[in-house]
Every structure is written in C-alpha cells, then in structure tokens.
Write a protein that holds these residues in place. Structure first.
Motif, PDB file in Angstrom:
ATOM      1  N   LEU A   1     138.109   9.189   5.487  1.00  0.00           N
ATOM      2  CA  LEU A   1     137.219   8.316   6.252  1.00  0.00           C
ATOM      3  C   LEU A   1     136.312   9.138   7.157  1.00  0.00           C
ATOM      4  CD1 LEU A   1     139.627   5.422   7.316  1.00  0.00           C
ATOM      5  CD2 LEU A   1     137.622   5.186   5.850  1.00  0.00           C
ATOM      6  N   ALA A   2     136.888  10.142   7.821  1.00  0.00           N
ATOM      7  CA  ALA A   2     136.108  10.987   8.726  1.00  0.00           C
ATOM      8  C   ALA A   2     134.964  11.677   7.989  1.00  0.00           C
ATOM      9  CB  ALA A   2     137.013  12.026   9.393  1.00  0.00           C
ATOM     10  N   GLU A   3     135.224  12.096   6.769  1.00  0.00           N
ATOM     11  CA  GLU A   3     134.179  12.755   5.987  1.00  0.00           C
ATOM     12  C   GLU A   3     133.032  11.801   5.675  1.00  0.00           C
ATOM     13  OE1 GLU A   3     136.504  14.151   2.733  1.00  0.00           O
ATOM     14  OE2 GLU A   3     137.192  15.966   3.790  1.00  0.00           O
ATOM     15  N   GLN A   4     133.350  10.528   5.413  1.00  0.00           N
ATOM     16  CA  GLN A   4     132.304   9.543   5.150  1.00  0.00           C
ATOM     17  C   GLN A   4     131.533   9.207   6.419  1.00  0.00           C
ATOM     18  OE1 GLN A   4     131.221   8.286   2.167  1.00  0.00           O
ATOM     19  NE2 GLN A   4     132.544   9.912   1.389  1.00  0.00           N
ATOM     20  N   VAL A   5     132.250   9.084   7.535  1.00  0.00           N
ATOM     21  CA  VAL A   5     131.583   8.845   8.820  1.00  0.00           C
ATOM     22  C   VAL A   5     130.631   9.996   9.123  1.00  0.00           C
ATOM     23  CG1 VAL A   5     131.934   8.652  11.321  1.00  0.00           C
ATOM     24  CG2 VAL A   5     133.434   7.408   9.752  1.00  0.00           C
ATOM     25  N   ALA A   6     131.088  11.219   8.880  1.00  0.00           N
ATOM     26  CA  ALA A   6     130.250  12.397   9.127  1.00  0.00           C
ATOM     27  C   ALA A   6     129.017  12.391   8.224  1.00  0.00           C
ATOM     28  CB  ALA A   6     131.061  13.671   8.911  1.00  0.00           C
ATOM     29  N   ARG A   7     129.181  11.971   6.977  1.00  0.00           N
ATOM     30  CA  ARG A   7     128.038  11.883   6.067  1.00  0.00           C
ATOM     31  C   ARG A   7     127.007  10.875   6.590  1.00  0.00           C
ATOM     32  NH1 ARG A   7     128.774   9.653   1.327  1.00  0.00           N
ATOM     33  NH2 ARG A   7     126.831  10.539   0.523  1.00  0.00           N
ATOM     34  N   GLY A   8     127.500   9.766   7.124  1.00  0.00           N
ATOM     35  CA  GLY A   8     126.594   8.774   7.699  1.00  0.00           C
ATOM     36  C   GLY A   8     125.827   9.324   8.881  1.00  0.00           C
ATOM     37  N   ILE A   9     126.508  10.090   9.720  1.00  0.00           N
ATOM     38  CA  ILE A   9     125.851  10.715  10.872  1.00  0.00           C
ATOM     39  C   ILE A   9     124.783  11.698  10.403  1.00  0.00           C
ATOM     40  CG2 ILE A   9     126.201  12.320  12.799  1.00  0.00           C
ATOM     41  CD1 ILE A   9     129.015  11.007  13.121  1.00  0.00           C
ATOM     42  N   ASP A  10     125.149  12.535   9.451  1.00  0.00           N
ATOM     43  CA  ASP A  10     124.227  13.561   8.973  1.00  0.00           C
ATOM     44  C   ASP A  10     123.024  12.983   8.234  1.00  0.00           C
ATOM     45  OD1 ASP A  10     125.704  15.677  10.028  1.00  0.00           O
ATOM     46  OD2 ASP A  10     126.899  15.931   8.206  1.00  0.00           O
ATOM     47  N   SER A  11     123.126  11.716   7.806  1.00  0.00           N
ATOM     48  CA  SER A  11     122.002  11.094   7.111  1.00  0.00           C
ATOM     49  C   SER A  11     120.876  10.696   8.049  1.00  0.00           C
ATOM     50  CB  SER A  11     122.485   9.844   6.348  1.00  0.00           C
ATOM     51  OG  SER A  11     122.760   8.766   7.238  1.00  0.00           O
ATOM     52  N   VAL A  12     121.141  10.722   9.351  1.00  0.00           N
ATOM     53  CA  VAL A  12     120.150  10.330  10.354  1.00  0.00           C
ATOM     54  C   VAL A  12     119.424  11.578  10.846  1.00  0.00           C
ATOM     55  CG1 VAL A  12     119.780   9.241  12.600  1.00  0.00           C
ATOM     56  CG2 VAL A  12     121.519   8.337  11.039  1.00  0.00           C
ATOM     57  N   ARG A  13     118.137  11.576  10.715  1.00  0.00           N
ATOM     58  CA  ARG A  13     117.331  12.723  11.147  1.00  0.00           C
ATOM     59  C   ARG A  13     117.519  12.977  12.649  1.00  0.00           C
ATOM     60  NH1 ARG A  13     112.756  15.334   9.135  1.00  0.00           N
ATOM     61  NH2 ARG A  13     111.372  16.244  10.712  1.00  0.00           N
ATOM     62  N   GLY A  14     117.835  14.200  12.986  1.00  0.00           N
ATOM     63  CA  GLY A  14     118.032  14.564  14.382  1.00  0.00           C
ATOM     64  C   GLY A  14     119.480  14.519  14.822  1.00  0.00           C
ATOM     65  N   ALA A  15     120.385  14.083  13.940  1.00  0.00           N
ATOM     66  CA  ALA A  15     121.805  13.992  14.282  1.00  0.00           C
ATOM     67  C   ALA A  15     122.613  14.934  13.399  1.00  0.00           C
ATOM     68  CB  ALA A  15     122.308  12.572  14.120  1.00  0.00           C
TER      69      ALA A  15
END
Length: 204
Positions: A22-36
């Motif tokens: 789950l943490a890996e998917q949450v991290a992927r979501g974060i990284d998909s946002v420019r500037g985050a």
C-alpha cells in the motif's frame, strides 16, 4: 529533496508485506504530482526482550524514519497493519517518542492520511485507521480521508474505506493488492500531495 520539490513522508510498518505494498502505491500517487516527492520510511520492530535490538539499517526496503523526517516534510501518509483493531506497537512506539515535535508544533497545519491492512473483512480496518488519526489530531495535523468521488470506494469488494486506503490480505497474508485497492492507495497519495503543495505555497 530535488530543487523545486516538496517531500511528503510515507511512513509505515509492515510485517508481511501488505502495508508495504500500500505504501508503494501511496508513494506512486505522491510522485505523480508535479513538485511533490515521496520520502518513504519505516520503523523497526519492538520486542519484549530488553536486549533484543534491530540493525541500524534495515536489511531491505526503505531506511528507518528519523524525527527530522517529520519536521522536513510538508505532509504525512501513515500506515500500519491492524493489531486487535489498533495500530501495531512498532508504530505506536515511534509516535510516542514525538513529544518534542508536538511541543514545537512541528506538524501543526500539515495534511496527513492513514492506511492499513487486515487478514479478515471485518478485522478492524476502520478502527485501526481511526486509532492512527488520534495522535495526528494531537499534533495539529489536517487529517484527510478518501472521498466517494473515487469510484473504487463503491466498486471494491475487498479493502478501501473513506477513512483511508486499506487491503484485505486474507488468512494467508497475501500482499497482492486488488485493482481497486491499488487505485485507492494511489488516489490517496495523489490527493495528499496536491493538498500539501497548496498549503505549503500559501504558507510560504
């Protein structure tokens, strides 16, 4: 941290791999946002044996969290498996040691979200998520859930709650996420990053 990016802490404890997934998917979501950028960290196990200690560096996976990670990041995603409807002792032990950050208000005003995994459908997912929210409220954080505008909340037949992303691992502790569980964890990370960047910009 790269130039012009803001780090968001993804902090989790995982025993059999489900919360890590789950943490890996949450991290992927974060990284998909420019500037985050996701800063992924974990916590060591705790033991009733006083002389038992963990290595300073984990054998695999992300490094152990340091208190400065909380201070440096503009948001927090917190994950733990369920232990009798509550967060695991390893995560509770770490949070109990954040009194200095509480006194300094280091986390006040920062957004946060939570995620979990259980072995049974009614094994305490929602109470565990709520238990993880409590110390975040005391820190003055802005705790976020998952809105029903996410189609996975209505479609899921496994994990996924409005309180936060979750996974149904089964009695075999299968860490393989369903499509809805992956989508909801990704959406939670993306939403956290978007709000964290907005708040960080307004307070700059």
């Amino acid at each position: 941290m790269q130039a012009n990016t803001q780090d968001i802490l993804v902090l989790y404890y995982s025993h059999r791999g489900s919360v890590r997934a789950l943490a890996e998917q949450v991290a992927r979501g974060i990284d998909s946002v420019r500037g985050a950028a996701a800063r992924v960290r974990t916590v060591p196990r705790v033991s009733t044996v006083c002389e038992a200690v963990e290595e300073d560096i984990p054998a695999d996976g992300p490094p152990y969290v340091e208190l400065r990670d909380l201070e440096e990041c503009v948001g927090l995603a917190l994950g733990s498996p369920t232990r009798f409807g509550n967060m695991a002792s390893a995560m509770k032990y770490f949070l109990d040691g954040t009194a200095s950050q509480w006194l300094a208000g280091a986390l006040a005003g920062k957004p946060a979200c939570v995620f979990t995994s259980t072995s049974s459908m009614h094994g305490g997912q929602e109470t565990t998520l709520l238990s993880m929210m409590l110390p975040l409220f005391h820190h003055g954080m802005l705790v976020m859930g998952l809105p029903y505008t996410e189609p996975g909340l209505n479609a899921t037949r496994s994990g996924g709650t409005p309180y936060g992303a979750s996974h149904l691992a089964g009695i075999s502790s299968d860490p393989l996420l369903t499509e809805d569980e992956r989508a909801l964890a990704f959406a939670q990370g993306k939403r956290l990053a978007e709000v964290a960047l907005r708040l960080a910009t307004e307070s700059a």
